[in-house]
Design a protein around this motif. Structure first.
Motif, PDB file in Angstrom:
ATOM      1  N   ALA A 876     -37.478 -24.260  11.597  1.00  0.00           N
ATOM      2  CA  ALA A 876     -38.448 -24.370  12.687  1.00  0.00           C
ATOM      3  C   ALA A 876     -37.686 -24.420  13.997  1.00  0.00           C
ATOM      4  O   ALA A 876     -36.776 -25.230  14.157  1.00  0.00           O
ATOM      5  CB  ALA A 876     -39.300 -25.611  12.510  1.00  0.00           C
ATOM      6  N   LEU A 886     -41.590 -20.468  12.825  1.00  0.00           N
ATOM      7  CA  LEU A 886     -41.215 -20.940  11.496  1.00  0.00           C
ATOM      8  C   LEU A 886     -40.685 -19.737  10.736  1.00  0.00           C
ATOM      9  O   LEU A 886     -41.331 -18.690  10.699  1.00  0.00           O
ATOM     10  CB  LEU A 886     -42.433 -21.521  10.767  1.00  0.00           C
ATOM     11  CG  LEU A 886     -43.046 -22.790  11.355  1.00  0.00           C
ATOM     12  CD1 LEU A 886     -44.313 -23.159  10.603  1.00  0.00           C
ATOM     13  CD2 LEU A 886     -42.052 -23.932  11.284  1.00  0.00           C
ATOM     14  N   SER A 905     -45.544 -17.830  13.759  1.00  0.00           N
ATOM     15  CA  SER A 905     -45.236 -18.333  15.091  1.00  0.00           C
ATOM     16  C   SER A 905     -46.520 -18.482  15.899  1.00  0.00           C
ATOM     17  O   SER A 905     -47.535 -17.843  15.601  1.00  0.00           O
ATOM     18  CB  SER A 905     -44.265 -17.402  15.813  1.00  0.00           C
ATOM     19  OG  SER A 905     -44.950 -16.280  16.292  1.00  0.00           O
ATOM     20  N   MET A 924     -45.992 -30.999  10.474  1.00  0.00           N
ATOM     21  CA  MET A 924     -45.038 -30.659  11.519  1.00  0.00           C
ATOM     22  C   MET A 924     -45.544 -31.302  12.815  1.00  0.00           C
ATOM     23  O   MET A 924     -46.737 -31.250  13.099  1.00  0.00           O
ATOM     24  CB  MET A 924     -44.949 -29.144  11.709  1.00  0.00           C
ATOM     25  CG  MET A 924     -44.054 -28.735  12.872  1.00  0.00           C
ATOM     26  SD  MET A 924     -43.677 -26.977  12.879  1.00  0.00           S
ATOM     27  CE  MET A 924     -45.220 -26.310  13.491  1.00  0.00           C
ATOM     28  N   CYS A 946     -49.510 -22.674   8.557  1.00  0.00           N
ATOM     29  CA  CYS A 946     -49.383 -23.790   9.475  1.00  0.00           C
ATOM     30  C   CYS A 946     -50.697 -23.900  10.234  1.00  0.00           C
ATOM     31  O   CYS A 946     -51.146 -22.939  10.861  1.00  0.00           O
ATOM     32  CB  CYS A 946     -48.219 -23.505  10.423  1.00  0.00           C
ATOM     33  SG  CYS A 946     -47.881 -24.865  11.515  1.00  0.00           S
TER      34      CYS A 946
END
Lengths: 991, 292
Positions: A876, A886, A905, A924, A946
């Protein structure tokens, strides 16, 4: 949820016995008298508090800052020391920045915006009732609203260096106050004194007198319409911008960017200037007739008693006619001893104001006077060896009697010091050191030692251990020697501990000894009967150079000289206690600290004695009346660049914060994560500190590395004592890649030096690699070079091993991790390049990375790695392009065959540089200059997924990074740092 | 500290002196142009908050390449402060919040509007990020306001912006007036610096928009499509600009750069004129006020 916030204190206010402090968007309430933290109230949303004003009746407050204001009612329960709040009005967002906010009635407030617009709000129904736009609408830097009985007066501090006074709603201004040469930072008015005080960018404070020939009421508009306003004083006392001021009955107090507080009288005379808040800018102040409170850029709040020298201290001229006084000292009964050049020792009784003269029958004019640590026993020796010992009687009429009169046969006596109350340390010609003790009516020699040859062979300070077995001395060239009983030569010497003049004092504690010198440094050494355990441990830098001695047994107060001023400094709280303009250190002086009963209470006093212009002065200070107190302890005075949190034991309540910053200090603080954070030790480096890294070496012992500007690397071993929560630092390394100035230039002065063509390197980041007790330090430098060192802890040596020039631009961040039985180092640059290095293999084979890639468009300011399985890890990176990248990286055959298999991203979650990024299991967390903390859920299977989970605002500006403190099933506790520190507990997604 | 240490610490500071620019910021505009070609076809340009004048220097150098007739190139530099004069640049010492200043610019362009407006203005920072960001945003909005008076439809506006906590409010504001808004950081701007530049292309004000100086433009408030925190924040695309081979402002370079065989120290091109601290400097020369 924010647990603890420390950032610029932009508003402070007294309210009865309480102090209200605006810290970020929250108001914190403290008890004025005992400093107790009472309560934290979240008032604004995403804006700092800049102003706190109450209604005339008291309990309701308008709290404003940025573009918001809020009304809060506070109910103090004085008995129980609690406060209950009721938010009458949730933050209202105005369309412009607010400079002033006041109540004009119980439910009406007036606000002045930065474009010179007055808004009148009804607080009952939260509506904007009226709006008055002034024609002078270019940006204001400050403003003040003054309610009159029949009008509202507006004072506008413009960017054009003038103050415009107009009646709210009136087109034509009444007055223009011209004269400042820079923007106006603050405006104050006092109706009783009829003065306006303005402060400005041009470093000046101006006092304007408001005159009116006719007899209008001061709070009527006619008064102001017919007033004549003239600048009566243009005052310079600050060395930088003057931020704010306050007018009390007797004083005008101004605070500034130079960390100074100036006390002026109403005639404009500078009565006193105090430096406070560790050289940070002082942002806010409030004062009544007894106290001043200030809030600073070091995140601290300090309470200062408002008494001037004339009130708090007692200064007297000792009325004694002494021809050529040479030495003055306080005795145990705090009477005065004076040795003059006429071979006399005079005892002066301060109470009866009588003096007794003792004739000294010495044959040499070179005479030495020393008092035992209890100050009761007095030794006088002359160069020829004549020694007289006097004792002060402890009861009855004050006086001294001679108990010993002898002659030493030691050659020329050059120095004489008491080591405690029983031993005299004499240094005579050829470096002969003799330790003497009294025996019946004479003296006996206890020990004889030999001082290694040097210039001016005598001692500047000495101390003897309690059992009399260890003697520590300082010589004239700054060496410290340690002698063991019965061994003639020093068993250990620390060379050049101090530069010229040598140590000014040495004290021995149980396992350590402490030295002071004239370079502003207190140095700590460990002491033991085992020579090998005698080590230099650490040093503390003070704000002034010439340190003399501690005044108390707890090493709380140290005294010395700052240029021509005698200073007493509180070492534990980093505050100056007092200063006396005695003229400087090259005179005879003495100081004592004692406790005395004043009106049923015991109080601390400091008394200072000094000779100035052939006159003997005695000044006495009652500390509670003069000493500033920390209400909130200050932390770093500038941005924190790097921070690591540490807990040596899960059960310990304290979390340690190890941080380095732009203020060039490295600090270790402990915090309970709720209401307090306090520095235990502060170290100074030459330039800004950009990275701190820690490596545990034992259960409660860590290796701490810090590095930054001037290519300086420092290593320390920090031991955390579980029993008393104390921290014992041992400094191992203080290394400059380019060498010290002296090493670089030799004895040449700067004019003779040729230009050095090598770049000035900054260390941007570093990593510690530990393998079988061998420590390798890898530093990433601004000249695009990786430098590798071997750290030899036992011999305190840092040995350069290799320099690798691979990157083309400055390396910003590094990260080290274990993967597939390899130790990998990642380096990231200002161009968004990422390189992986196999640092597990011998350094000599290290010259190229095993893999490199390009992730971000611009500099990478944060990086983290999470291991997915034996063949894959997630990288990351995020930085100046406000994008998080990432990259799933997979190894094919072996570690040398990496490739990126999947990527993700996004630039949608931060609007400015991202400076903190952590991968915490399936979460994260990112943060950046935009003061947002974003939490994402993360899943890595065949794809990198994500998803945004939550976002939180932090009051800390200029965030430089984040660190994880604690992870539980429900939440993650993190700290963000930058211009301050905030501890935030973030709930995790519910599974 | 030797006088070469500043040259070492900052490559662009040094290059600016060597190439005759009044400030290192000249490189920022040059690098923005490398990425966005903002000077293409531009004949009339306005430099707001121009002092000490490095951007005007860049404009004169670059715009002259757009025409054979140097007289066609018109550059107006506006600043509150006095600035040392520059050939080919008309200076207006005035306030950008005043209509008179806008009219003076148009007069200089003989009734025509500008092709390009640039603004590199920044306040003296106080150290409190939120105030600094606010003042900078007001400067930008004042620049935008006067720009709406003087910029032709389709024109370009480039301004310094502080990417702080509330920058999304400015982005949404700028997006109302321009079709393309991007934020960019030249390689000559330091990584640690909060500054960036907005490149606003294709000026296209809302249909009902009437330029006015009566009220200052105020920045937006947080709303549904531009939240204080959350997924809907108004964030514009970011670009780094400047050649990849350009010098990097964070990197420490040796005094002898690659390809050079000698180094000579150069004095700054233009020193400051009349700073606010001038009076106290003069005073402290005579007396030592720190000795109280």
């Amino acid at each position: 949820m924010s647990l603890l916030t420390r950032t610029d204190v932009t508003a402070v206010r007294f309210f009865s016995n309480y102090i209200l402090a605006g810290i970020g968007s929250s108001l914190e309430v403290y008890h004025r008298d005992n400093g107790k933290f009472i309560r934290k109230i979240n008032v604004l949303k995403g804006q700092k508090i800049y102003g706190i004003k109450s209604t005339n009746s008291g309990s309701k407050f308008i709290i404003f800052g940025g573009k918001q204001f809020s009304i809060v009612e506070l109910n103090f329960n004085y008995g129980e020391e609690t406060v209950l709040e009721r938010q009458v009005l949730c933050p209202v967002v105005c369309d412009d920045w607010l400079h002033s906010g006041i109540f004009i009635s119980e439910n009406k407030v007036a606000l002045l915006t930065a474009h010179n617009v007055v808004q009148i709000w009804n607080t009952e129904n939260e509506t904007l009732n009226e709006k008055y736009i002034s024609k002078d609408n270019s940006i204001l830097y400050s403003g003040m609203l003054l309610p009159l009985k029949d009008d509202l007066l507006v004072f506008s501090g413009t960017v054009f260096s003038e103050v415009i006074i107009h009646r709210c709603g009136d087109d034509l201004p009444l007055h223009h106050l011209k004269g400042h040469k820079g923007v106006i930072f603050s405006i104050n008015y006092n109706s009783e004194k009829k003065i306006i005080v303005t402060t400005s960018d041009d470093r000046s404070v101006r006092i304007w007198k408001v005159d009116n020939i006719e007899n209008f009421d001061v709070d009527s508009k006619d008064y102001w319409i017919n007033a004549k306003i003239t600048c009566v004083n243009n005052l310079y006392g600050h060395m930088a911008r003057v931020m704010r001021s306050h007018i009390t009955n007797d004083l005008i107090i101004s605070i500034g960017e130079d960390s100074g507080i100036c006390f002026w009288n109403h005639q404009g005379k500078l009565l006193r200037k105090v430096m406070s808040h560790q050289n940070a800018c002082i942002w806010s102040l409030d004062a009544d007739d007894r106290y001043l409170v200030t809030g600073g850029g070091d995140c601290g709040v300090i309470l200062h008693p408002l008494s001037l020298v004339s009130e708090y201290g007692h200064k007297e001229i000792v009325p004694i006619e002494i021809v050529t006084p040479k030495k003055v000292k306080f005795t145990a009964r705090r009477n005065i001893l004076i040795m003059n050049e006429s071979n006399q020792l005079i005892y002066y009784d301060l109470i009866s104001k009588t003096s007794h003269i003792n004739d000294l029958n010495h044959t040499s004019t070179y005479k030495l006077l020393s008092l035992s640590s209890c100050k009761q026993i007095i030794a006088v020796a002359d160069m020829n060896g004549k020694l007289d010992i006097f004792i002060e009687n402890c009861k009855g009429d004050a006086g001294i009697i001679k108990i010993i009169d002898t002659k030493l046969n030691l050659g020329k006596i050059l120095s004489l010091q008491w080591a405690g109350n029983r031993h005299l340390v004499v240094c005579s010609e050829n470096g002969q050191i003799t330790v003497l003790a009294s025996k019946e009516m004479g003296i006996e020699v206890i020990d004889k030692f030999s001082l290694p040859p040097c210039k001016e062979m005598w001692l500047t300070a000495s101390a003897l251990s309690l059992d009399g077995k260890i003697l520590v001395v300082g010589d004239r060239v700054g060496h410290i020697h340690i002698y063991f009983h019965g061994i003639k030569n020093p068993v250990r010497t620390f060379s050049k501990v101090y530069d010229r003049y040598g140590a000014t004092s040495i004290i021995i504690k149980r396992n350590e000894f402490i030295t002071t010198g004239r370079d502003g440094k207190i140095k700590y050494f460990s002491l033991s009967n085992d020579v090998h355990s005698i080590k230099y441990m650490s040093c503390k830098d003070l704000e002034f150079q010439w340190l003399e001695k501690f005044l108390d047994k707890q090493e709380h107060y140290i005294c010395g000289f700052h240029e021509r001023v005698f200073v007493v400094y509180d070492v534990k709280n980093n505050l100056k206690v007092l200063d006396v303009a005695c003229g400087g250190g090259h005179r005879s002086w003495d100081a004592v600290r004692y406790i005395e009963k004043v009106d049923d209470n015991f109080d601390e006093f400091i008394e200072v004695l000094y000779l100035k212009n052939y006159t003997l002065y005695a000044e006495k200070f009652q500390l509670s009346k003069i000493m500033s107190k920390n209400v909130i302890n200050g932390i770093h005075s500038k941005e924190i660049n790097c921070l690591k949190t540490y807990k040596y034991d899960e059960n310990n309540a304290s979390t340690y914060f190890l941080s380095g910053g732009e203020d060039t200090t490295l600090r270790i603080a402990s915090s309970n994560l709720t209401s307090q954070i306090k520095d235990h030790v502060v170290f100074k480096q030459l330039s800004s500190i950009r990275t701190v890294k820690i490596q545990p070496v034992d259960k409660n012992k860590i290796l701490l590395l810090s590095a930054g500007g001037r290519a300086q690397i420092c290593a320390k071993i920090i031991t955390f004592n579980q029993d008393n929560n104390e921290i014992h630092p041992e400094e191992l390394i203080d290394y400059l890649i380019k060498g010290r100035d002296k090493e670089r230039k030799g004895d040449k002065n700067w004019r003779d030096c040729s230009i050095d063509f090598d770049p000035e390197t900054r260390i941007m980041d570093l990593e510690i690699l530990k393998e079988n007790n061998i420590f390798t330090i890898i530093t990433a430098c601004s000249d695009a070079t990786l430098r590798i060192f071997n750290l030899d802890i036992d011999n305190k040596k840092l040995n350069p091993i290799k320099e690798i020039r691979y990157h083309k631009t400055c390396i910003l961040k590094t990260h080290i991790f274990e993967f597939a039985k390899n130790t990998l180092l990642v380096t990231c640059t200002t161009r968004g390049d990422v390189a992986f290095w196999d640092v597990g293999k011998p350094e000599k084979n290290l010259s190229e990375p095993i893999f490199s890639t390009h992730t971000n468009k611009s500099g990478i300011n944060s990086i983290d790695v999470s291991i997915i399985d034996n063949t894959r890890f997630l990288l990351a990176t995020a930085g100046d392009d406000n994008t998080i990248h990432l990259n799933l990286i997979q190894i094919q055959k072996d570690i040398n065959s990496m490739r990126v298999t999947k990527s993700w991203s996004s630039d949608k979650y931060h609007c400015s540089q991202i400076t903190g990024l952590k991968l915490i299991g399936d979460l994260m967390v990112s943060t950046g200059i935009d003061q947002r903390v974003t939490v994402f859920t993360l899943s890595v299977k065949n794809e990198v997924k994500c998803n945004f989970f939550s976002q939180h605002y932090s009051d800390v500006s200029d965030i430089h990074g984040l660190d994880v403190i604690d992870i539980s099933d429900e939440s993650v506790t993190i700290t963000v740092f930058g211009k301050g520190i905030e501890v935030i507990r973030i709930p995790k997604p519910i599974k | 500290m030797g006088k070469t240490s500043k040259d070492k610490r900052d490559i662009y500071y040094r290059l600016a002196k060597e190439e005759g620019w009044r400030a290192r910021s000249a490189f920022k505009l040059l690098q923005i142009n490398e990425e966005y070609n903002i000077f293409d076809g531009v004949l009339r340009a306005v430099d707001l908050c121009a002092a000490p004048g490095s951007w005007s220097q860049v404009l004169t150098k670059k715009l002259r390449k757009n025409t054979d007739n140097a007289d066609e190139v018109k550059i107006v530099a506006v600043d509150l402060q006095a600035m040392a004069s520059l050939p080919g640049v008309k200076q207006i010492q005035g306030d950008i919040t005043k209509v008179s200043t806008a009219n003076e610019i148009i007069k200089e362009f003989e009734g025509l509007k500008a092709d390009l407006v640039v603004c590199d203005g920044a306040p003296d920072v106080t150290g409190l990020h939120d105030i600094d960001e606010y003042i900078q945003s007001q400067l930008l909005l004042a620049a935008l306001n006067i720009t709406t008076h003087v910029l032709k439809t389709g024109g370009v506006f480039v301004a310094k912006i502080f990417r702080g906590k509330d920058v999304t409010l400015l982005y949404s504001q700028l997006k109302l007036f321009f079709e393309f808004v991007t934020v960019s950081k030249p390689r000559s701007s330091r990584n640690s610096s909060i500054e960036a530049f907005v490149i606003c292309q294709n000026y296209n004000p809302p249909p009902d928009y009437v330029p006015t100086m009566v009220n200052p433009l105020l920045d937006h408030k947080y709303c549904d499509f531009n939240q204080f925190t959350g997924t809907n924040r108004f964030i514009v695309p970011f670009n780094a600009c400047g050649d990849l081979s350009a010098y990097d402002s964070d990197t420490s370079y040796p005094l002898l750069l690659e390809g050079q065989d000698s180094y000579e120290y150069k004095e700054p091109v233009q020193g400051p004129i009349d700073p606010p601290y001038k009076e106290i400097l003069d005073k402290t020369k005579a007396i030592q006020i720190n000795k109280v």
